[in-house]
Write a protein that holds these residues in place. Structure first.
Motif, short mmCIF file in Angstrom:
data_model
loop_
_atom_site.label_atom_id
_atom_site.label_comp_id
_atom_site.label_asym_id
_atom_site.label_seq_id
_atom_site.Cartn_x
_atom_site.Cartn_y
_atom_site.Cartn_z
N LEU A 155 -38.18 -2.82 -26.23
CA LEU A 155 -37.91 -1.66 -25.39
C LEU A 155 -37.69 -2.07 -23.93
CD1 LEU A 155 -40.54 0.88 -26.80
CD2 LEU A 155 -38.10 0.71 -27.34
N ALA A 156 -38.51 -3.03 -23.45
CA ALA A 156 -38.35 -3.51 -22.08
C ALA A 156 -36.99 -4.15 -21.89
CB ALA A 156 -39.46 -4.50 -21.74
N LEU A 157 -36.58 -4.96 -22.87
CA LEU A 157 -35.28 -5.61 -22.78
C LEU A 157 -34.17 -4.57 -22.88
CD1 LEU A 157 -33.54 -8.08 -22.58
CD2 LEU A 157 -33.95 -8.57 -24.99
N GLY A 158 -34.35 -3.58 -23.75
CA GLY A 158 -33.36 -2.51 -23.84
C GLY A 158 -33.23 -1.74 -22.54
N ALA A 159 -34.35 -1.59 -21.81
CA ALA A 159 -34.32 -0.86 -20.54
C ALA A 159 -33.48 -1.59 -19.50
CB ALA A 159 -35.74 -0.64 -20.03
N ILE A 160 -33.66 -2.90 -19.36
CA ILE A 160 -32.87 -3.60 -18.35
C ILE A 160 -31.41 -3.72 -18.78
CG2 ILE A 160 -34.86 -4.88 -17.48
CD1 ILE A 160 -33.68 -7.39 -18.71
N ILE A 161 -31.15 -3.79 -20.09
CA ILE A 161 -29.76 -3.82 -20.56
C ILE A 161 -29.07 -2.52 -20.22
CG2 ILE A 161 -28.29 -3.85 -22.61
CD1 ILE A 161 -30.26 -5.84 -23.86
N LEU A 162 -29.70 -1.40 -20.55
CA LEU A 162 -29.10 -0.10 -20.28
C LEU A 162 -28.92 0.12 -18.79
CD1 LEU A 162 -28.05 2.58 -21.29
CD2 LEU A 162 -30.41 3.40 -21.46
N GLN A 163 -29.93 -0.24 -18.01
CA GLN A 163 -29.84 -0.03 -16.57
C GLN A 163 -28.74 -0.89 -15.96
OE1 GLN A 163 -31.42 2.35 -15.13
NE2 GLN A 163 -30.50 1.91 -13.15
N THR A 164 -28.64 -2.14 -16.39
CA THR A 164 -27.60 -3.02 -15.85
C THR A 164 -26.21 -2.54 -16.24
OG1 THR A 164 -29.12 -4.91 -15.95
CG2 THR A 164 -26.78 -5.40 -15.75
N CYS A 165 -26.05 -2.12 -17.49
CA CYS A 165 -24.74 -1.63 -17.93
C CYS A 165 -24.36 -0.36 -17.17
CB CYS A 165 -24.75 -1.38 -19.43
SG CYS A 165 -24.83 -2.89 -20.43
N ARG A 166 -25.33 0.50 -16.88
CA ARG A 166 -25.07 1.68 -16.06
C ARG A 166 -24.50 1.27 -14.70
NH1 ARG A 166 -29.76 5.24 -14.45
NH2 ARG A 166 -28.05 6.23 -13.32
N HIS A 167 -25.14 0.31 -14.09
CA HIS A 167 -24.69 -0.12 -12.76
C HIS A 167 -23.31 -0.76 -12.82
CE1 HIS A 167 -29.06 -0.27 -11.09
NE2 HIS A 167 -28.53 0.91 -10.98
N VAL A 168 -23.05 -1.53 -13.87
CA VAL A 168 -21.74 -2.16 -13.99
C VAL A 168 -20.65 -1.11 -14.14
CG1 VAL A 168 -20.32 -3.75 -15.34
CG2 VAL A 168 -22.70 -4.30 -14.89
N VAL A 169 -20.95 -0.03 -14.87
CA VAL A 169 -20.00 1.09 -14.95
C VAL A 169 -19.69 1.62 -13.55
CG1 VAL A 169 -19.73 3.49 -15.69
CG2 VAL A 169 -20.55 1.78 -17.32
N ASP A 170 -20.74 1.85 -12.76
CA ASP A 170 -20.54 2.36 -11.40
C ASP A 170 -19.74 1.39 -10.55
OD1 ASP A 170 -22.06 4.55 -12.12
OD2 ASP A 170 -23.92 3.76 -11.28
N PHE A 171 -20.13 0.11 -10.61
CA PHE A 171 -19.46 -0.89 -9.79
C PHE A 171 -17.99 -1.04 -10.19
CE2 PHE A 171 -23.87 -3.02 -9.58
CZ PHE A 171 -24.23 -2.23 -8.51
N SER A 172 -17.73 -1.12 -11.50
CA SER A 172 -16.36 -1.33 -11.96
C SER A 172 -15.48 -0.14 -11.59
CB SER A 172 -16.35 -1.54 -13.48
OG SER A 172 -17.02 -2.71 -13.85
N PHE A 173 -15.99 1.05 -11.79
CA PHE A 173 -15.21 2.24 -11.45
C PHE A 173 -14.91 2.28 -9.96
CE2 PHE A 173 -14.94 6.71 -10.16
CZ PHE A 173 -13.92 7.16 -10.99
N SER A 174 -15.91 1.94 -9.14
CA SER A 174 -15.71 1.93 -7.70
C SER A 174 -14.67 0.90 -7.29
CB SER A 174 -17.04 1.65 -7.00
OG SER A 174 -16.86 1.54 -5.61
#
Length: 604
Positions: A290-309
């Motif tokens: 679950l901890a690993l899933g949390a950082i994966i999801l959080q990082t992928c969220r940020h990459v979506v934001d960064f890439s779109f920007s």
């Protein structure tokens, strides 16, 4: 020491010289343009220099904003202009032009009134980029006669510049929790730190240490430890807000501060998740997945934001989605609701702190994963709708940024040539679809087959091919900004799936360490691009393999090693990657060429 050249004779009763000295300037007086040019030429090239009209009337904070911000080579306000090392040549050239113009008029030694403003006009004519800070209610003017001078002084007395300075220390756009529960008092903490000579970097470090102590408390696995962890996590966030507010309050931005601010948030979050997992393990509950899933999801969220920007979609404000968003901004409560639904760092850390104190690590991670998943769905859907606006065109710079964010390694690069013709024949929306299918196939295979299955290696080989095909042509399609986040999800998800299938003690913690290091590398890439310093050098990307090589390597290691040896291999990979990535990151951010950026964007 910075040098301020005061042009003209000081006005009786003026505090301008004292104000400039309070800002760290050594004041020198020039009675004419020729003398001003001579004084300018005598200032060492590495020092900041300012040219200020002696008749200037205004707030000290207006001078501070106009003359001391380290982020801009040239900056100006009415009656004053300044240049750092990078802007000195342009300022010297503009001053020389003014002196020559004065000589032509026959008044080169006497025409000093308005010199600063004329130099700014010359800079604009030369095409120099002059930063003009927003002053708002602050006064900055050059009165032409005693009456207007008296009116200007009355305007200065009517506005409390310290109150405005304190207010402007708070980030203009922030989350609901931060705005209403943290910033109302953290700004005073920032001012307290400023008056005691503390630097933003010191406050940032204090925030990290507080978060690490919170993680250690969580790792005890006891209820008092969990309560203390929640309290300390909030305290760490208060300091995290205060460091940026201190930087804005004092205008002390630096390359080191940019690096610390960009990386410590991630280090705090990763450390705290690890502390929760260790605490749960002490109570007999394994939540490392679950901890690993949390950082994966959080990082992928940020990459979506960064890439779109970086794709420049925010500039395409003609879509129905963008128009609806603009209309909703006129309704106050919807602004806060939309900021909260994306679960920014303030809301996220508040939720984690409260749940840590009153529930269990497993419940905390479940809530975090559900909240982040909903937030990711909301933001991704909005970005997709904006991207489908007809007529949107992406610049070459945006395509290069997306290619850098993709983090492709030597295998993908080697295959792009042979696959270029095939990539060009793909329809417009096929590129992200190829990246998604290739990534989904390798993750699904790793999760559904037994540990060490050759099918996972075969799927990883297919992932290498689809990854190369996805980047074989420039990423200029409407949805091509989705390619980097798909790559991140595929790589991290494969590591998680294989470590979970190993079913031995230590495999998931080792995978956690490896993903944390690679995620740091991806964040480091983002902040370099944001600072317009370019992506990390190609040698670094190739040294750590690129996403497709790392995915294939982990799949091969799982196939040829036992579960226990696979755990050791993941640990070795994590340590080796950390040494390479951190060494290059520290070298870059400590160098003179690193950007002095400060994140003023949306909370993440």
């Amino acid at each position: 020491m910075s040098i301020a050249i005061l042009t003209g004779h000081p006005v009786p009763g003026s505090s301008l010289e004292a104000d400039l000295r309070s800002l760290g300037f050594d004041v020198r007086i020039a009675s004419g343009t020729a003398e001003a040019e001579t004084l300018l030429a005598g200032v060492p090239a590495g020092q900041r220099v300012a040219v200020v009209d002696a008749r200037f009337v205004g707030h000290v904070h207006a001078l501070r904003l106009g003359l001391t911000d380290p982020r801009f080579p040239i900056s100006a306000i009415p009656g004053a202009v300044t240049a750092q090392r990078e802007g000195r040549r342009a300022l010297t050239r503009a001053m020389a032009r003014e002196y020559a113009a004065g000589e032509t008029r026959g008044s080169g030694t006497t025409l000093v009134d308005g010199l600063a403003d004329r130099v700014v006009t010359a800079l604009d004519t030369d095409g120099a980029e002059v930063h003009r800070p927003e002053l708002g209610s602050l006064v900055a003017t050059v009165p032409a006669d005693p009456q207007t001078r008296n009116e200007a002084r009355q305007a200065v007395a009517a506005v409390d510049d310290e109150a405005l300075r304190l207010k402007s220390a708070v980030k203009a756009r922030d989350g609901f929790f931060t705005t209403h529960f943290i910033s109302p008092y953290s700004r005073y903490l920032a001012r307290w730190c400023a008056r005691r000579g503390l630097t933003p970097n010191q406050v940032t470090t204090a925030s990290l240490l507080t978060a690490l102590i919170a993680a250690a408390c969580a790792a005890t696995g006891t209820r008092p430890g969990f309560v203390a962890a929640g309290v300390l996590l909030i305290a760490s966030f208060v300091l995290d807000c205060a460091d940026g507010q201190l930087a804005r309050y004092t205008l002390r931005y630096s390359t080191l501060g940019a690096w610390l601010d960009a990386t410590f948030d991630r280090a705090k979050e990763y450390a705290y998740y690890a502390g929760l997992a260790l605490g749960a393990a002490r109570g007999g509950d394994d939540v490392w997945a679950l901890a690993l899933g949390a950082i994966i999801l959080q990082t992928c969220r940020h990459v979506v934001d960064f890439s779109f920007s970086e794709a420049g979609q925010d500039a395409a404000g003609t879509s129905p989605t963008a128009a609806l968003s603009d209309r909703l901004d006129s309704v106050g409560w919807t602004v806060w609701a939309r900021r909260m639904i994306v679960l920014p760092i303030g809301e996220r850390w508040a939720m984690i702190a409260v749940l840590t104190a009153v529930t269990t690590p497993r419940i905390t991670f479940y809530a975090l994963l559900v909240g982040c998943a909903l937030a990711a769905t909301y933001t991704a859907a909005g970005r997709v709708l904006r991207s489908l606006t007809p007529g949107v065109r992406r610049s070459d710079r945006a395509a290069r940024a997306l290619a850098d964010l993709a983090d492709s390694g030597p295998l993908a690069q080697a295959l792009t040539g042979p696959l270029t013709n095939a990539a060009r024949r793909l329809p417009g929306l096929a590129t992200p679809a190829v990246a998604l299918l290739g990534g989904a196939a390798v993750v699904a295979t790793a999760a559904s087959t037994g540990f060490g299955s050759a099918w996972t290696v075969l799927a990883a080989c297919g992932y290498v091919l689809t990854s190369a095909l996805a980047v074989a042509r420039p990423l200029t399609g409407a949805l091509d900004w989705m390619v980097p986040p798909f790559f991140r999800a595929a790589e991290y998800g494969t590591v998680l799936a294989l470590a979970a299938r190993a079913e031995v003690n230590g495999a998931l913690p080792a995978a956690y360490g490896l993903v944390a290091v690679i995620a740091y590398h991806h964040y480091d890439t983002v902040y370099r691009i944001r600072g317009q310093a370019g992506a990390p050098p190609r040698r670094l990307v190739w040294a750590i393999g690129g996403h497709e090589v790392r995915t294939l390597l982990v799949a091969v290691l799982a196939a040829v090693l036992t579960a226990s040896r696979f755990t050791v291999a993941l640990t070795v990979l994590a340590v080796a990657a950390a040494l390479v990535v951190l060494a290059e990151s520290i070298r870059f951010w400590a160098s003179a060429g690193a950007p002095a950026v400060h994140d003023e964007g949306e909370p993440a």
